[in-house]
Design a protein around this motif. Structure first.
Motif, PDB file in Angstrom:
ATOM      1  N   GLY A 224       0.804  -1.219   0.000  1.00 19.71           N
ATOM      2  CA  GLY A 224       0.000   0.000   0.000  1.00 19.71           C
ATOM      3  C   GLY A 224       0.831   1.260   0.000  1.00 19.71           C
ATOM      4  O   GLY A 224       0.595   2.193  -0.783  1.00 19.71           O
ATOM      5  N   SER A 245       1.895  -5.498   3.754  1.00 22.05           N
ATOM      6  CA  SER A 245       1.360  -4.151   3.556  1.00 22.05           C
ATOM      7  C   SER A 245       0.977  -3.580   4.920  1.00 22.05           C
ATOM      8  O   SER A 245      -0.141  -3.117   5.123  1.00 22.05           O
ATOM      9  N   PRO A 249      -2.820  -1.327   5.396  1.00 23.92           N
ATOM     10  CA  PRO A 249      -3.341  -2.689   5.267  1.00 23.92           C
ATOM     11  C   PRO A 249      -4.523  -2.844   4.314  1.00 23.92           C
ATOM     12  O   PRO A 249      -4.808  -3.954   3.875  1.00 23.92           O
ATOM     13  N   GLU A 250      -5.202  -1.746   3.990  1.00 21.63           N
ATOM     14  CA  GLU A 250      -6.326  -1.820   3.056  1.00 21.63           C
ATOM     15  C   GLU A 250      -6.128  -0.774   1.956  1.00 21.63           C
ATOM     16  O   GLU A 250      -6.825   0.237   1.891  1.00 21.63           O
ATOM     17  N   PRO A 251      -5.185  -1.006   1.057  1.00 18.57           N
ATOM     18  CA  PRO A 251      -4.844  -0.002   0.052  1.00 18.57           C
ATOM     19  C   PRO A 251      -5.933   0.175  -1.005  1.00 18.57           C
ATOM     20  O   PRO A 251      -6.699  -0.749  -1.285  1.00 18.57           O
ATOM     21  N   VAL A 252      -5.970   1.368  -1.571  1.00 19.70           N
ATOM     22  CA  VAL A 252      -6.856   1.675  -2.684  1.00 19.70           C
ATOM     23  C   VAL A 252      -6.054   1.529  -3.968  1.00 19.70           C
ATOM     24  O   VAL A 252      -5.016   2.166  -4.140  1.00 19.70           O
ATOM     25  N   THR A 267      -0.101 -11.870  -4.417  1.00 23.39           N
ATOM     26  CA  THR A 267       0.227 -11.867  -2.990  1.00 23.39           C
ATOM     27  C   THR A 267       0.867 -13.205  -2.618  1.00 23.39           C
ATOM     28  O   THR A 267       0.524 -14.245  -3.180  1.00 23.39           O
TER      29      THR A 267
END
Length: 334
Positions: A224, A245, A249-252, A267
């Motif tokens: 991310g 990441s 942890p929650e990438p756009v 991944t």
């Protein structure tokens, strides 16, 4: 046996205990290893801390996925010829309560890999999670001969092996690293070019080195956080392979930018690697060990009674290389 364990999640100094436990016995298909040296990985400290809501599922956990030692007992169905073999161990604590931070560990037969005769136990304890992860990241999408591979966070344990493996595979390797000592470590690993990712012109520095050609493959430690850099430098048909990441942890995702170039995002989790990929990684690592073609930076060495300090050092990212815990006085030194 002497062992370190925790029975609740928390800070290393608060929850890690050193004491005596019954010696484990191998069941069919397993081997018992007398551990000489254990390795400490980020996954070990994250489990202990309960990161991501990962509460312990057993009354007691001995940490440690990686280590090295000597097989002293085997379960039914395992060749007796394995007794006495010097081995490195991987994934010992994954989905099992007792890992390598103890005088003995029991693992499935295939997770104890015979070492070349001259390989020190400390080297064996460096392998496991970092080496297998690196191999999967570099080669999951085929050979890299003639390619350009970008390895982010070039001073990390996984990144170190990724640089060496990519160079062995015939790739030109660019690494990113921040502090000067980390840049130096990436160069020692064999990177052809090292870029400070904190530079505002880091993207330009990478493309200057490649004469404007984008990279074929990325091995990425911070998916991310690194998206601006990897999006700008990945080639059409290229692959971004990532194994962490933590910062984001929650990438756009820049979806259309990737789609227009048919970029693959892969991944990697070492514990979920397909069996053929694990076997291939083990075969290649063994071959390279026999040739002395890998190096094994060690960040620090601790004794088993000081395992809390070892966990804290890994959490604080102290040093460059693998953090090791010596379990016995006989453990060989690099």
């Amino acid at each position: 046996m002497k062992a370190a364990w925790y029975d609740r999640n928390g800070m290393a100094d608060d929850v890690l205990v050193l004491g005596e436990m019954p010696d484990p016995e191998p069941v069919p298909g397993e081997v018992r290893v007398r551990v000489e040296v254990a390795g400490v990985n980020p996954a070990d400290v994250k489990r202990r801390a309960g990161a991501g809501g990962r509460a312990i599922r057993t009354p007691r956990v001995i940490p440690g996925d990686d280590g090295a030692g000597v097989i002293d007992r085997v379960g039914a169905g395992v060749s007796a010829e394995r007794v006495g073999q010097r081995v490195w161990v991987h994934s010992a604590n994954h989905d099992r309560p007792f890992g390598t931070a103890a005088e003995f560990v029991v693992v499935p037969d295939g997770q104890a890999v015979q070492m070349p005769p001259d390989t020190p136990f400390e080297v064996g304890a460096c392998l496991g999670v970092p080496a297998l992860t690196a191999h999967r990241c570099v080669f999951a999408d085929g050979p890299v001969d003639g390619m350009t591979v970008l390895v982010t966070g070039g001073a990390g344990a996984v990144s170190h092996y990724a640089i060496e493996l990519a160079r062995w595979g015939g790739a030109t390797v660019i690494a990113t690293a921040g502090a000067p000592d980390k840049q130096d470590a990436a160069r020692r690993s064999g990177a052809d070019h090292v870029v400070d990712h904190r530079r505002p012109d880091a993207i330009e520095a990478i493309l200057d080195f490649t004469q404007g050609r984008r990279v074929d493959r990325v091995v990425d430690v911070a998916f991310g956080a690194n998206l601006p850099l990897t999006e700008a430098t990945i080639a059409t048909g290229g692959t971004i392979v990532t194994y962490a990441s933590d910062a984001v942890p929650e990438p756009v995702l820049p979806f259309y930018s990737f789609m227009r170039r048919c970029v693959t995002i892969r991944t990697v989790l070492v514990f979920a690697m397909p069996a053929p990929a694990t076997r291939s990684a083990i075969d290649d690592v063994t071959s390279l060990l026999l040739r002395g073609a890998l190096t094994h930076p060690i960040a620090a060495r601790y004794r088993l009674p000081d395992i809390a300090a070892a966990h804290t050092a890994v959490e604080q990212r102290t040093g460059i290389g693998k953090t090791l815990v010596t379990v016995t006085d006989e453990a060989a030194q690099v």
